[in-house]
Design an enzyme around this catalytic site. Structure first.
Site, PDB file in Angstrom:
ATOM      1  N   GLY A  11      -2.957   9.084 -13.639  1.00 56.85           N
ATOM      2  CA  GLY A  11      -4.292   8.496 -13.510  1.00 56.85           C
ATOM      3  C   GLY A  11      -5.159   9.357 -12.609  1.00 56.85           C
ATOM      4  N   ARG A  72      -0.982  11.140 -19.044  1.00 54.60           N
ATOM      5  CA  ARG A  72       0.383  10.722 -18.701  1.00 54.60           C
ATOM      6  C   ARG A  72       1.236  11.241 -19.851  1.00 54.60           C
ATOM      7  NH1 ARG A  72      -0.722   7.019 -14.643  1.00 54.60           N
ATOM      8  NH2 ARG A  72      -2.492   5.626 -14.963  1.00 54.60           N
ATOM      9  N   ASP A 103       3.282   9.440  -8.522  1.00 55.35           N
ATOM     10  CA  ASP A 103       4.731   9.373  -8.601  1.00 55.35           C
ATOM     11  C   ASP A 103       5.305   9.948  -9.909  1.00 55.35           C
ATOM     12  OD1 ASP A 103       7.082   8.492  -7.341  1.00 55.35           O
ATOM     13  OD2 ASP A 103       7.217   6.872  -8.805  1.00 55.35           O
ATOM     14  N   THR A 126      -3.749   9.783  -6.087  1.00 54.09           N
ATOM     15  CA  THR A 126      -3.721   8.493  -6.804  1.00 54.09           C
ATOM     16  C   THR A 126      -4.468   7.473  -5.956  1.00 54.09           C
ATOM     17  OG1 THR A 126      -2.349   6.594  -7.434  1.00 54.09           O
ATOM     18  CG2 THR A 126      -1.373   8.115  -5.867  1.00 54.09           C
ATOM     19  N   ASP A 128      -3.700   4.493  -5.809  1.00 48.52           N
ATOM     20  CA  ASP A 128      -2.759   3.442  -5.405  1.00 48.52           C
ATOM     21  C   ASP A 128      -2.200   3.624  -3.991  1.00 48.52           C
ATOM     22  OD1 ASP A 128      -3.075   2.449  -7.968  1.00 48.52           O
ATOM     23  OD2 ASP A 128      -1.291   3.459  -8.740  1.00 48.52           O
ATOM     24  N   ASP A 130       0.532   4.924  -3.150  1.00 49.04           N
ATOM     25  CA  ASP A 130       1.944   4.510  -3.145  1.00 49.04           C
ATOM     26  C   ASP A 130       2.905   5.699  -3.073  1.00 49.04           C
ATOM     27  OD1 ASP A 130       1.293   5.478  -5.632  1.00 49.04           O
ATOM     28  OD2 ASP A 130       2.303   3.904  -6.765  1.00 49.04           O
ATOM     29  N   ARG A 172      -1.252  -0.860  -9.108  1.00 53.28           N
ATOM     30  CA  ARG A 172       0.013  -0.890  -9.837  1.00 53.28           C
ATOM     31  C   ARG A 172       0.946  -1.948  -9.221  1.00 53.28           C
ATOM     32  NH1 ARG A 172       1.628   2.537 -13.761  1.00 53.28           N
ATOM     33  NH2 ARG A 172       0.008   4.040 -13.291  1.00 53.28           N
ATOM     34  N   ALA A 187     -11.967 -11.124   2.893  1.00 55.10           N
ATOM     35  CA  ALA A 187     -11.444 -12.095   1.915  1.00 55.10           C
ATOM     36  C   ALA A 187     -10.717 -13.245   2.615  1.00 55.10           C
ATOM     37  CB  ALA A 187     -10.496 -11.393   0.955  1.00 55.10           C
TER      38      ALA A 187
HETATM   39  O1  F6P Z   1      -2.134   4.679 -10.929  1.00 54.17           O
HETATM   40  C1  F6P Z   1      -3.501   4.465 -10.937  1.00 54.17           C
HETATM   41  C2  F6P Z   1      -3.845   3.270 -11.773  1.00 54.17           C
HETATM   42  O2  F6P Z   1      -5.248   3.119 -11.791  1.00 54.17           O
HETATM   43  C3  F6P Z   1      -3.171   1.951 -11.374  1.00 54.17           C
HETATM   44  O3  F6P Z   1      -3.793   1.343 -10.276  1.00 54.17           O
HETATM   45  C4  F6P Z   1      -3.262   1.160 -12.628  1.00 54.17           C
HETATM   46  O4  F6P Z   1      -2.262   0.189 -12.687  1.00 54.17           O
HETATM   47  C5  F6P Z   1      -3.056   2.220 -13.685  1.00 54.17           C
HETATM   48  O5  F6P Z   1      -3.403   3.463 -13.099  1.00 54.17           O
HETATM   49  C6  F6P Z   1      -3.897   2.038 -14.921  1.00 54.17           C
HETATM   50  O6  F6P Z   1      -3.529   3.042 -15.813  1.00 54.17           O
HETATM   51  P1  F6P Z   1      -4.358   3.427 -17.113  1.00 54.17           P
HETATM   52  O7  F6P Z   1      -5.622   4.112 -16.672  1.00 54.17           O
HETATM   53  O8  F6P Z   1      -3.459   4.341 -17.851  1.00 54.17           O
HETATM   54  O9  F6P Z   1      -4.659   2.149 -17.808  1.00 54.17           O
END
Ligand code: F6P
Length: 320
Positions: A11, A72, A103, A126, A128, A130, A172, A187
Site C-alpha cells: 500500500g 501487492r 511487512d 506504511t 499502519d 506496524d 489493518r 474521541a
Molecule cells: O497497509 C495499508 C492499508 O491502507 C491498510 O491500512 C488497509 O487495511 C489496507 O492497506 C488496504 O489495502 P488496499 O488498498 O489494497 O485495499
C-alpha cells in the site's frame, strides 16, 4: 557498489516519494547509479525498470503516492517470479536493492535475499505504523493528521445535529492510527484490535455523557477491531441516539506528506544508501527515540510491533 535498484511496494503511503528522492540523490551524490523499478515487485519480475537521474526526482518531495507506482505482487511469492526478478538483477547489473514498503514487502525482500544473496535494505513505508524496528513508519504521521482533520470536521456537524459519530480508520490488524487520531481528536471511545471492548460499557459512557448535557460524541474504530457500520448500528439500537458512520478509507493514504514524514523519509532514504555502500545489508532502517537506527531484516519480519497501551489508556482517561 556501483548500481542499485529502488522500488516501492504494498500500500502506498505519503512520504514514499520523499524516500525515493533521498535514495536517488544520496546514491548519485556518492557516484552511484540508480535504477527505478516500477509497480513494486511486479516491475522487478517484468523488467519494468529504468535509470533515474537527479531530475527524475525533482518536484516530488511534497507529493503523495509514489512516482514508481506500487503493487501487492502475488507473482513474487512464487519461486518462478523471483527467478525472473533475479534475471533482471543480472540484466540491469544491480548490486543492491532498496525496498520501500511494509511487512509484506519486507517478507518478499527477505526471501529474495536468502535465495539469491542480493544485498537489500528496507525502508518502512506504511500508514499502519506496524513495522518493528522503528517508532514511526513513513506515512503514519500524515495519515493520522488526515484522520484528525476529518474528525475535526465531523465534530462540527456532530455538534450542530447533536449526533453520535463512528469514525472508522485504517490500520489493518493494529490500532496505531486509531489511538493517535482518537487521542488527538478527543474521541469519547477508541476501539482497537489489541484490546477487548464492551458495547455495554461504550453505551453506558455515552448515556452518562448525555445525562451530563453532552449532546454529541465521536467514537474511533480501528478497521481491525470491528466494522464501523456494525458498531454504529448496535449503538443506535441500544441507545436510540442519532448515530452516523463515516469510513475514512483510502483518504488516509493520499495527500501531501507532513514535514515530519518528509524529514523521516529523507533521513531513512539516505541511511539506506549508506548501509548498502558499507556492505551492511539485509537491514531495515528506522527511527528510534529520534535517532536513525538499523535492524536485522529477518528480525523485523518476525516481530509484531506493539501499540502503546499507555497512550490508549491516557485517551480513555481524558475522555472520562
Ligand atoms: O497497509 C495499508 C492499508 O491502507 C491498510 O491500512 C488497509 O487495511 C489496507 O492497506 C488496504 O489495502 P488496499 O488498498 O489494497 O485495499
Amino acid at each position: 557498489m556501483q548500481r542499485i535498484g529502488v522500488l516501492t511496494s504494498g500500500g502506498d503511503s505519503p512520504g514514499m516519494n520523499a524516500a525515493i528522492r533521498a535514495v536517488v540523490r544520496k546514491a548519485i551524490y556518492h557516484g552511484m547509479e540508480v535504477i527505478g523499478i516500477k509497480r513494486g515487485f511486479n516491475g522487478f519480475i517484468e523488467g519494468d525498470m529504468e535509470p533515474m537521474h537527479l531530475g527524475s526526482v525533482a518536484d516530488i518531495v511534497h507529493r503523495g503516492g509514489t512516482i514508481l507506482h506500487t503493487a501487492r505482487s502475488e507473482a513474487f511469492k512464487t519461486p518462478e517470479g523471483r527467478a525472473r526478478a533475479w534475471e533482471n538483477v543480472d540484466r540491469f547489473g544491480l548490486q543492491g536493492l532498496v525496498v520501500i514498503g511494509g511487512d509484506g514487502s519486507f517478507q518478499g525482500a527477505g526471501l529474495f535475499h536468502r535465495e539469491y544473496g542480493l544485498p537489500v535494505v528496507g525502508i518502512p513505508g506504511t500508514i499502519d505504523n506496524d513495522i518493528a524496528g522503528t517508532d514511526f513508519s513513513i506515512g503514519f504521521d500524515t495519515a493520522v493528521n488526515t484522520a484528525v482533520d476529518a474528525i475535526n470536521r465531523i465534530r462540527d456537524t456532530a455538534t450542530s445535529h447533536e449526533r453520535t459519530f463512528i469514525v472508522e480508520v485504517m490500520g489493518r490488524d493494529t490500532g496505531f492510527i486509531a489511538i493517535a487520531s482518537g487521542l488527538a481528536g478527543g474521541a469519547e471511545s477508541i476501539l482497537i484490535p489489541e484490546q477487548p471492548f464492551s458495547l455495554d460499557d461504550i453505551c453506558d459512557k455515552l448515556c452518562r455523557g448525555y445525562r451530563r448535557g453532552k449532546l454529541h460524541s465521536i467514537i474511533v474504530v480501528a478497521e481491525g477491531a470491528a466494522s464501523g457500520l456494525e458498531i454504529g448500528k448496535q449503538i443506535k439500537e441500544r441507545t436510540g441516539f442519532d448515530t452516523k458512520v463515516t469510513i475514512l478509507g483510502h483518504l488516509q493514504r493520499g495527500g501531501t506528506p507532513t514535514a515530519f514524514d518528509r524529514i523521516l523519509a529523507s533521513r531513512l532514504g539516505a541511511r539506506a544508501v549508506e548501509l548498502l555502500m558499507a556492505g551492511r545489508t539485509s537491514k531495515v532502517v528506522g527511527l528510534v527515540a529520534g535517532e536513525v537506527v538499523e535492524s536485522d531484516l529477518h528480525r523485523v519480519i518476525g516481530e509484531k510491533k506493539k501499540v502503546d497501551l499507555n497512550l490508549y489508556r491516557l485517551a480513555s482517561i481524558l475522555a472520562i
